[in-house]
Scaffold this active site. Sequence first.
Site, PDB file in Angstrom:
ATOM      1  N   GLY A  10      31.698  -0.346 -22.930  1.00  0.00           N
ATOM      2  CA  GLY A  10      31.939   1.074 -23.187  1.00  0.00           C
ATOM      3  C   GLY A  10      30.652   1.762 -23.590  1.00  0.00           C
TER       4      GLY A  10
ATOM      5  CD  GLU B  22       7.933 -11.405  -4.877  1.00  0.00           C
ATOM      6  OE1 GLU B  22       7.793 -11.893  -3.743  1.00  0.00           O
ATOM      7  OE2 GLU B  22       7.228 -11.710  -5.855  1.00  0.00           O
TER       8      GLU B  22
ATOM      9  NE  ARG C  67      35.656  -1.114 -28.947  1.00  0.00           N
ATOM     10  CZ  ARG C  67      35.534  -0.181 -29.875  1.00  0.00           C
ATOM     11  NH1 ARG C  67      35.149  -0.507 -31.094  1.00  0.00           N
ATOM     12  NH2 ARG C  67      35.757   1.074 -29.580  1.00  0.00           N
TER      13      ARG C  67
ATOM     14  CB  ALA D  77       7.002 -14.850  -5.537  1.00  0.00           C
TER      15      ALA D  77
ATOM     16  CD  GLU E 257      -2.873  -1.174   2.353  1.00  0.00           C
ATOM     17  OE1 GLU E 257      -2.841  -0.231   3.182  1.00  0.00           O
ATOM     18  OE2 GLU E 257      -3.710  -2.089   2.366  1.00  0.00           O
TER      19      GLU E 257
ATOM     20  CD  GLN F 130      47.528  -8.653 -15.623  1.00  0.00           C
ATOM     21  OE1 GLN F 130      47.540  -7.808 -14.731  1.00  0.00           O
ATOM     22  NE2 GLN F 130      48.524  -9.500 -15.801  1.00  0.00           N
TER      23      GLN F 130
HETATM   24  P1  TGC Z   1       6.155 -11.406  11.528  1.00  0.00           P
HETATM   25  O1  TGC Z   1       5.692 -11.078  12.917  1.00  0.00           O
HETATM   26  O2  TGC Z   1       7.562 -11.877  11.333  1.00  0.00           O
HETATM   27  O3  TGC Z   1       5.192 -12.519  10.898  1.00  0.00           O
HETATM   28  C1  TGC Z   1       3.779 -12.371  10.921  1.00  0.00           C
HETATM   29  C2  TGC Z   1       3.166 -13.759  10.893  1.00  0.00           C
HETATM   30  O4  TGC Z   1       3.519 -14.406   9.658  1.00  0.00           O
HETATM   31  C3  TGC Z   1       4.247 -15.623   9.917  1.00  0.00           C
HETATM   32  N1  TGC Z   1       5.251 -15.732   8.860  1.00  0.00           N
HETATM   33  C4  TGC Z   1       5.138 -16.573   7.842  1.00  0.00           C
HETATM   34  N2  TGC Z   1       4.218 -17.505   7.548  1.00  0.00           N
HETATM   35  C5  TGC Z   1       4.376 -18.203   6.401  1.00  0.00           C
HETATM   36  N3  TGC Z   1       5.395 -18.008   5.578  1.00  0.00           N
HETATM   37  C6  TGC Z   1       6.344 -17.076   5.838  1.00  0.00           C
HETATM   38  N4  TGC Z   1       7.345 -16.857   4.984  1.00  0.00           N
HETATM   39  C7  TGC Z   1       6.243 -16.312   7.015  1.00  0.00           C
HETATM   40  N5  TGC Z   1       6.978 -15.316   7.568  1.00  0.00           N
HETATM   41  C8  TGC Z   1       6.346 -14.971   8.716  1.00  0.00           C
HETATM   42  C9  TGC Z   1       4.825 -15.418  11.284  1.00  0.00           C
HETATM   43  O5  TGC Z   1       5.096 -16.648  11.910  1.00  0.00           O
HETATM   44  C10 TGC Z   1       3.701 -14.670  11.979  1.00  0.00           C
HETATM   45  O6  TGC Z   1       2.670 -15.593  12.272  1.00  0.00           O
HETATM   46  P2  TGC Z   1       1.744 -15.414  13.589  1.00  0.00           P
HETATM   47  O7  TGC Z   1       0.861 -16.606  13.559  1.00  0.00           O
HETATM   48  O8  TGC Z   1       2.696 -15.368  14.755  1.00  0.00           O
HETATM   49  O9  TGC Z   1       1.024 -14.126  13.391  1.00  0.00           O
HETATM   50  O10 TGC Z   1       5.832 -10.179  10.588  1.00  0.00           O
HETATM   51  P3  TGC Z   1       6.374  -8.684  10.616  1.00  0.00           P
HETATM   52  O11 TGC Z   1       5.195  -7.780  10.558  1.00  0.00           O
HETATM   53  O12 TGC Z   1       7.375  -8.468  11.732  1.00  0.00           O
HETATM   54  O13 TGC Z   1       7.117  -8.546   9.200  1.00  0.00           O
HETATM   55  C11 TGC Z   1       8.208  -9.325   8.874  1.00  0.00           C
HETATM   56  C12 TGC Z   1       8.801  -8.937   7.507  1.00  0.00           C
HETATM   57  C13 TGC Z   1       9.353  -7.520   7.543  1.00  0.00           C
HETATM   58  C14 TGC Z   1       9.945  -9.902   7.248  1.00  0.00           C
HETATM   59  C15 TGC Z   1       7.743  -9.090   6.405  1.00  0.00           C
HETATM   60  O14 TGC Z   1       6.663  -8.301   6.597  1.00  0.00           O
HETATM   61  C16 TGC Z   1       8.304  -8.880   5.018  1.00  0.00           C
HETATM   62  O15 TGC Z   1       8.753  -9.837   4.400  1.00  0.00           O
HETATM   63  N6  TGC Z   1       8.282  -7.619   4.449  1.00  0.00           N
HETATM   64  C17 TGC Z   1       8.636  -7.378   3.057  1.00  0.00           C
HETATM   65  C18 TGC Z   1       7.376  -7.116   2.252  1.00  0.00           C
HETATM   66  C19 TGC Z   1       7.401  -7.751   0.902  1.00  0.00           C
HETATM   67  O16 TGC Z   1       8.208  -8.612   0.584  1.00  0.00           O
HETATM   68  N7  TGC Z   1       6.456  -7.356   0.087  1.00  0.00           N
HETATM   69  C20 TGC Z   1       6.330  -7.943  -1.234  1.00  0.00           C
HETATM   70  C21 TGC Z   1       5.053  -7.479  -1.909  1.00  0.00           C
HETATM   71  S1  TGC Z   1       4.658  -8.450  -3.318  1.00  0.00           S
HETATM   72  C22 TGC Z   1       5.760  -8.012  -4.483  1.00  0.00           C
HETATM   73  O17 TGC Z   1       6.671  -7.274  -4.299  1.00  0.00           O
HETATM   74  C23 TGC Z   1       5.544  -8.650  -5.800  1.00  0.00           C
HETATM   75  S2  TGC Z   1       6.621  -8.158  -7.015  1.00  0.00           S
HETATM   76  C24 TGC Z   1       6.339  -9.453  -8.046  1.00  0.00           C
HETATM   77  C25 TGC Z   1       6.929  -9.321  -9.383  1.00  0.00           C
HETATM   78  O18 TGC Z   1       6.576  -8.401 -10.146  1.00  0.00           O
HETATM   79  O19 TGC Z   1       7.704 -10.320  -9.739  1.00  0.00           O
HETATM   80  P1  FAD Z   2       9.805   1.106   1.968  1.00  0.00           P
HETATM   81  O1  FAD Z   2       9.235  -0.024   2.752  1.00  0.00           O
HETATM   82  O2  FAD Z   2       9.260   2.477   2.195  1.00  0.00           O
HETATM   83  O3  FAD Z   2      11.360   1.089   2.112  1.00  0.00           O
HETATM   84  C1  FAD Z   2      12.199   2.218   1.777  1.00  0.00           C
HETATM   85  C2  FAD Z   2      13.633   1.890   2.227  1.00  0.00           C
HETATM   86  O4  FAD Z   2      13.651   1.710   3.646  1.00  0.00           O
HETATM   87  C3  FAD Z   2      14.150   0.578   1.637  1.00  0.00           C
HETATM   88  O5  FAD Z   2      15.515   0.718   1.312  1.00  0.00           O
HETATM   89  C4  FAD Z   2      13.995  -0.416   2.766  1.00  0.00           C
HETATM   90  O6  FAD Z   2      14.932  -1.491   2.696  1.00  0.00           O
HETATM   91  C5  FAD Z   2      14.243   0.464   3.975  1.00  0.00           C
HETATM   92  N1  FAD Z   2      13.607  -0.063   5.191  1.00  0.00           N
HETATM   93  C6  FAD Z   2      12.300  -0.298   5.407  1.00  0.00           C
HETATM   94  N2  FAD Z   2      12.106  -0.794   6.637  1.00  0.00           N
HETATM   95  C7  FAD Z   2      13.324  -0.894   7.207  1.00  0.00           C
HETATM   96  C8  FAD Z   2      13.805  -1.357   8.487  1.00  0.00           C
HETATM   97  N3  FAD Z   2      12.976  -1.841   9.410  1.00  0.00           N
HETATM   98  N4  FAD Z   2      15.126  -1.287   8.738  1.00  0.00           N
HETATM   99  C9  FAD Z   2      15.987  -0.817   7.797  1.00  0.00           C
HETATM  100  N5  FAD Z   2      15.616  -0.365   6.586  1.00  0.00           N
HETATM  101  C10 FAD Z   2      14.296  -0.408   6.299  1.00  0.00           C
HETATM  102  N6  FAD Z   2       3.852  -5.161  -4.330  1.00  0.00           N
HETATM  103  C11 FAD Z   2       2.754  -5.980  -4.382  1.00  0.00           C
HETATM  104  O7  FAD Z   2       2.049  -6.168  -3.393  1.00  0.00           O
HETATM  105  N7  FAD Z   2       2.418  -6.618  -5.552  1.00  0.00           N
HETATM  106  C12 FAD Z   2       3.138  -6.465  -6.685  1.00  0.00           C
HETATM  107  O8  FAD Z   2       2.820  -7.060  -7.716  1.00  0.00           O
HETATM  108  C13 FAD Z   2       4.282  -5.598  -6.674  1.00  0.00           C
HETATM  109  N8  FAD Z   2       4.972  -5.357  -7.813  1.00  0.00           N
HETATM  110  C14 FAD Z   2       5.959  -4.410  -7.822  1.00  0.00           C
HETATM  111  C15 FAD Z   2       6.550  -4.024  -9.019  1.00  0.00           C
HETATM  112  C16 FAD Z   2       7.512  -3.018  -9.033  1.00  0.00           C
HETATM  113  C17 FAD Z   2       8.107  -2.580 -10.331  1.00  0.00           C
HETATM  114  C18 FAD Z   2       7.954  -2.426  -7.824  1.00  0.00           C
HETATM  115  C19 FAD Z   2       9.014  -1.366  -7.804  1.00  0.00           C
HETATM  116  C20 FAD Z   2       7.366  -2.809  -6.628  1.00  0.00           C
HETATM  117  C21 FAD Z   2       6.359  -3.781  -6.603  1.00  0.00           C
HETATM  118  N9  FAD Z   2       5.691  -4.122  -5.414  1.00  0.00           N
HETATM  119  C22 FAD Z   2       4.598  -4.967  -5.436  1.00  0.00           C
HETATM  120  C23 FAD Z   2       5.987  -3.410  -4.180  1.00  0.00           C
HETATM  121  C24 FAD Z   2       7.277  -3.859  -3.488  1.00  0.00           C
HETATM  122  O9  FAD Z   2       7.112  -5.085  -2.863  1.00  0.00           O
HETATM  123  C25 FAD Z   2       7.677  -2.771  -2.495  1.00  0.00           C
HETATM  124  O10 FAD Z   2       8.147  -1.665  -3.267  1.00  0.00           O
HETATM  125  C26 FAD Z   2       8.736  -3.229  -1.531  1.00  0.00           C
HETATM  126  O11 FAD Z   2       8.211  -4.223  -0.659  1.00  0.00           O
HETATM  127  C27 FAD Z   2       9.297  -2.063  -0.694  1.00  0.00           C
HETATM  128  O12 FAD Z   2       8.278  -1.253  -0.193  1.00  0.00           O
HETATM  129  P2  FAD Z   2       8.351   0.349  -0.402  1.00  0.00           P
HETATM  130  O13 FAD Z   2       8.570   0.606  -1.839  1.00  0.00           O
HETATM  131  O14 FAD Z   2       7.147   0.929   0.240  1.00  0.00           O
HETATM  132  O15 FAD Z   2       9.660   0.797   0.363  1.00  0.00           O
END
Ligand code: TGC
Ligand code: FAD
Length: 399
Positions: free
Chosen positions: A354, A378, A283, A257, A147, A294
């Site tokens: 280049g 991700e 080139r 993913a 969001e 090197q």
């Molecule tokens: P945390 O307290 O650690 O966990 C909350 C609850 O989730 C459980 N859990 C998991 N369960 C299943 N699989 C996993 N991998 C899990 N990791 C954690 C955990 O046990 C807990 O369960 P419960 O029952 O105790 O509630 O959560 P937190 O709020 O402290 O956050 C942890 C953190 C920062 C690592 C997590 O929120 C995170 O990974 N943040 C990054 C966000 C992210 O990756 N967003 C991706 C959006 S999608 C996207 O980018 C698609 S791009 C695709 C493309 O175009 O290819």
């Molecule tokens: P922020 O969370 O605001 O982070 C900004 C900076 O702060 C980063 O460098 C981060 O590492 C750092 N930071 C944040 N928290 C901490 C911490 N606790 N300690 C230290 N540093 C920290 N999302 C979806 O749901 N679905 C999709 O299909 C999807 N597709 C995407 C496609 C593209 C092209 C892009 C760019 C993004 C996409 N995303 C999608 C969103 C993506 O997952 C987020 O951009 C990503 O998770 C980071 O969130 P943010 O951009 O809000 O950065």
Amino acid sequence: MTFKSKTMRPDLFQSPDYYLLDELLSDEHKMVRDAARAWVKKEVSPIIEEYAQRAEFPHQIVKGLGEIGGFGPYIPVEYGGAGLDQISYGLIMQEIERGDSGVRSTSSVQSSLVMYPIWKYGNEEQRMKYLPKLATGEFIGCFGLTEPDFGSNPGGMVTNFKDMGDHYLLNGAKMWISNAPFADIAVVWAKNEEGRIHGLIVERGMEGFSTPETHNKWSLRASATGELIFDNVKVPKENLLPNKSGLGAPLGCLDSARYGIAWGAIGAAMDCYDTALRYSKERIQFDKPIGATQLQQKKLAEMITEITKAQLLTWRLGVLRNEGKATTAQISMAKRNNVDMALTIARDARQMLGGMGITGEYSIMRHMMNLESVVTYEGTHDIHLLITGMDVTGFPAFK
Ligand code: TGC
Ligand code: FAD
């Protein structure tokens, strides 16, 4: 309309395999990989530069992506998937991203962020209704977790739904959503009145649901990115994914993913290395190939070393996933390492060409710019480091 690149050179890619890793693959793995490789050479390489330059998604490749197993490679065949193992899934992602990270994005989102939750958290009616059409590309899906105010911290999301008796009323907004502008369905994560996160399937055409495109990207230009806006959207109750709730549900999809991305990044790195290697032999400067100097050999030697290490890491991770033993933290390590490795290689390879390195005649600059998104989505590079840090120390350092 289909564009053919007027600028990009023919795809002469030869895959590096320095440690004879093919010997670790089964005949099925190699067959799947080779089919994906041939398809990318024929259908992606000749057109992708033009589409990236125009910031357009090449819709005509969707059917072929389905045919090579690019949509739901590991989803059981009874639901239209390819029923393959995790190493085949990884190899397909590697080959697709060798062509373009944006095309791999479409495949990753469809497979692991749309089909996976419907398969794992949905009921049988939902599986039968959506999965076969997603597997062929007849339906395209997207995944709404991020969001405007909650990216790395998705647990804070404010998108919410209320139980209205015969339907749910959904309100909120998602940002940065791959495939959003043309997706037929969206798997959307939202909080109920108790603040518990659930997945809902939102269909294009539902009143109050819109998907404006995000423009002016310098990265992933051949992938469409957009917002998901929910303004009092009436979602039928049968569209709630019933079998898992809480933040763990979307995070479980991300495991799948991120694993695919770890393989995909190797594809982008291999393409940059292969291009730079070939260029360095052709080139001539100071009366000899630049590859005979090197400094350029140092770059190439480091590239092939890092690619080989990443190949071994992902192969082992694939074995662990096939055995159901891979942890979230192990996946984080591979995603972080391999994307960083690919970005470093892309930057070095670009310098080796280049001035030619900045043109669309070669794929390197496109890979380099794409990887700036891959290192962010991700889970960012830093968030994955914190996941490893938490895993080894036991202390979460996010908050
Ligand atoms: P945390 O307290 O650690 O966990 C909350 C609850 O989730 C459980 N859990 C998991 N369960 C299943 N699989 C996993 N991998 C899990 N990791 C954690 C955990 O046990 C807990 O369960 P419960 O029952 O105790 O509630 O959560 P937190 O709020 O402290 O956050 C942890 C953190 C920062 C690592 C997590 O929120 C995170 O990974 N943040 C990054 C966000 C992210 O990756 N967003 C991706 C959006 S999608 C996207 O980018 C698609 S791009 C695709 C493309 O175009 O290819
Ligand atoms: P922020 O969370 O605001 O982070 C900004 C900076 O702060 C980063 O460098 C981060 O590492 C750092 N930071 C944040 N928290 C901490 C911490 N606790 N300690 C230290 N540093 C920290 N999302 C979806 O749901 N679905 C999709 O299909 C999807 N597709 C995407 C496609 C593209 C092209 C892009 C760019 C993004 C996409 N995303 C999608 C969103 C993506 O997952 C987020 O951009 C990503 O998770 C980071 O969130 P943010 O951009 O809000 O950065």
